[in-house]
Enzyme design. Structure first.
Site, PDB file in Angstrom:
ATOM      1  N   ASP A 182       0.857  -1.190   0.000  1.00  0.00           N
ATOM      2  CA  ASP A 182       0.000   0.000   0.000  1.00  0.00           C
ATOM      3  C   ASP A 182       0.886   1.230   0.000  1.00  0.00           C
ATOM      4  O   ASP A 182       2.118   1.130   0.081  1.00  0.00           O
ATOM      5  CB  ASP A 182      -0.954  -0.002   1.196  1.00  0.00           C
ATOM      6  CG  ASP A 182      -2.333   0.563   0.825  1.00  0.00           C
ATOM      7  OD1 ASP A 182      -2.363   1.637   0.188  1.00  0.00           O
ATOM      8  OD2 ASP A 182      -3.351  -0.056   1.158  1.00  0.00           O
ATOM      9  N   ASP A 204       3.601   1.684  -4.955  1.00  0.00           N
ATOM     10  CA  ASP A 204       2.513   2.154  -5.803  1.00  0.00           C
ATOM     11  C   ASP A 204       2.158   1.034  -6.766  1.00  0.00           C
ATOM     12  O   ASP A 204       3.001   0.603  -7.569  1.00  0.00           O
ATOM     13  CB  ASP A 204       2.963   3.405  -6.561  1.00  0.00           C
ATOM     14  CG  ASP A 204       1.851   4.030  -7.402  1.00  0.00           C
ATOM     15  OD1 ASP A 204       0.862   3.336  -7.712  1.00  0.00           O
ATOM     16  OD2 ASP A 204       1.984   5.216  -7.757  1.00  0.00           O
ATOM     17  N   MET A 205       0.929   0.551  -6.718  1.00  0.00           N
ATOM     18  CA  MET A 205       0.522  -0.580  -7.556  1.00  0.00           C
ATOM     19  C   MET A 205       0.566  -0.243  -9.041  1.00  0.00           C
ATOM     20  O   MET A 205       0.555  -1.145  -9.886  1.00  0.00           O
ATOM     21  CB  MET A 205      -0.882  -1.052  -7.181  1.00  0.00           C
ATOM     22  CG  MET A 205      -1.978  -0.025  -7.374  1.00  0.00           C
ATOM     23  SD  MET A 205      -3.566  -0.632  -6.725  1.00  0.00           S
ATOM     24  CE  MET A 205      -4.599   0.832  -6.928  1.00  0.00           C
ATOM     25  N   LYS A 218      -8.770  -7.173  -3.281  1.00  0.00           N
ATOM     26  CA  LYS A 218     -10.123  -7.202  -2.741  1.00  0.00           C
ATOM     27  C   LYS A 218     -10.721  -5.800  -2.732  1.00  0.00           C
ATOM     28  O   LYS A 218     -10.202  -4.892  -2.081  1.00  0.00           O
ATOM     29  CB  LYS A 218     -10.153  -7.763  -1.312  1.00  0.00           C
ATOM     30  CG  LYS A 218     -11.572  -7.809  -0.737  1.00  0.00           C
ATOM     31  CD  LYS A 218     -11.608  -8.307   0.684  1.00  0.00           C
ATOM     32  CE  LYS A 218     -13.051  -8.320   1.178  1.00  0.00           C
ATOM     33  NZ  LYS A 218     -13.657  -6.976   1.227  1.00  0.00           N
ATOM     34  N   HIS A 222     -12.804  -1.911  -8.407  1.00  0.00           N
ATOM     35  CA  HIS A 222     -14.052  -1.182  -8.650  1.00  0.00           C
ATOM     36  C   HIS A 222     -13.915   0.317  -8.377  1.00  0.00           C
ATOM     37  O   HIS A 222     -14.819   1.080  -8.687  1.00  0.00           O
ATOM     38  CB  HIS A 222     -15.210  -1.784  -7.856  1.00  0.00           C
ATOM     39  CG  HIS A 222     -15.176  -1.514  -6.378  1.00  0.00           C
ATOM     40  ND1 HIS A 222     -16.309  -1.558  -5.590  1.00  0.00           N
ATOM     41  CD2 HIS A 222     -14.165  -1.193  -5.528  1.00  0.00           C
ATOM     42  CE1 HIS A 222     -16.004  -1.283  -4.347  1.00  0.00           C
ATOM     43  NE2 HIS A 222     -14.708  -1.061  -4.280  1.00  0.00           N
TER      44      HIS A 222
END
Length: 318
Positions: A182, A204-205, A218, A222
């Site tokens: 995260d 950072d994804m 998870k 969205h």
């Protein structure tokens, strides 16, 4: 707002402590409601009884007895969802929708999200309520779909926040190395909770994801556009081995239409899809998901496994 009130007062817990049923007088005594406000308390309980949160017997009498429905039992006990309720009626979130008309008329590049238009800045402090959500739903997933984690030696929980979800996985599978990725300010506040197989990594994804057998997402995708989801999944693909070597991405998110005509679940889907507008998020159906997976370079084979209501576990493979 009525549901938030009963959660704040502790009414579900009060009824639970009395063995599952209580009169208005019992509830008022246990929660500190002023005796002069019992008639108003009745109005509150009538509304929530009619909406399915409480049962009521002898509802027209002063001796009416209230009980917990199955839905209300999610607000009591060890793993309960009561911390989520204040988030959905948070003044900053709710007031964002007062600007919906202006937002629909505005240029996307200038308005940003609905929240940004209403408040002048992005939502930079996400809810602690997601801790409760992560813990409960991970318990359910492990009980019902636990095989998706078996055989994995390592897993990265992307956007895992304080690690509530990863901690449930780490304790259920003590031989698996679990990593929470995260942003730095989130990781700084996280604690390992004493689990030797759980670690936190700041990053950072959109840039890179630590290597692992599997990546876990998870309720992350969205919140992002299709284009951003593709970028995130491309970084996921770089982090995992080939399918033959056991690599996969595990997604927990809503798959609209998976309940096959259940009107209550369909209502949840459209409500949640509307709610996600506050951060420019969107809830997707099976075709939408598969288009994103294809654009990110994943094979056509994916597994969609419904778990609770409109939520599903999705497995995709490089």
């Amino acid at each position: 707002m009525s549901l938030k009130c009963v959660v704040d007062l502790g009414i579900p817990d009060a009824i639970h402590r009395r063995g599952g049923t209580a009169t208005l007088a019992d509830i008022a005594t246990d929660t500190g409601v002023h005796p002069a406000k019992i008639a108003d308390l009745r109005r509150l309980m009538e509304l929530l009884s009619s909406s399915g949160m409480f049962t009521v017997t002898d509802g027209e009498s002063s001796t009416a007895v209230y009980g917990l429905t199955t839905a209300c039992r999610f607000l009591v006990g060890y793993l309960n969802l009561s911390p989520i309720v204040p988030f959905f009626v948070n003044p900053f979130v709710v007031s964002s929708f007062f600007s919906l008309c202006d937002w629909l008329k505005s240029e996307p590049e200038t308005a940003g999200s609905l929240f940004e238009l209403a408040h002048g800045h992005s939502l930079n402090v996400l809810n602690n309520s997601m801790v409760a959500d992560n813990e409960l739903f991970l318990e359910v997933i492990i009980l019902d779909k636990g095989r998706i984690f078996r055989g994995l030696s390592s897993l990265v929980d992307v956007g895992g926040g304080s690690g509530a979800g990863a901690r449930v996985i780490a304790r259920a599978f003590p031989r698996m190395k679990c990593t929470v990725l995260d942003l730095p300010h989130v990781v700084e506040q996280a604690t390992g909770g004493g689990d030797s197989n759980l670690q936190f990594v700041a990053g950072d994804m959109f840039e890179s994801i630590p290597p692992a057998n599997a990546v876990f997402l998870k309720n992350v995708l969205h919140e992002w556009s299709d284009e951003d989801c593709v970028k995130i999944l491309q970084r996921c693909k770089e982090a995992i081995p080939t399918r033959n070597a056991g690599g996969k991405v595990i997604i927990v998110d809503m798959v609209r239409g998976s309940a096959y005509g259940d009107s209550k679940i369909s209502e949840v889907e459209v409500l949640q899809n509307m709610f996600m507008m506050y951060v420019n998020g969107v809830e997707r159906g099976e075709r939408d998901w598969k288009n994103i997976f294809s654009d990110a370079g994943f094979g056509g084979d994916c597994k969609i496994m419904p778990i609770l209501g409109p939520l599903s576990v999705i497995e995709i493979y490089p």
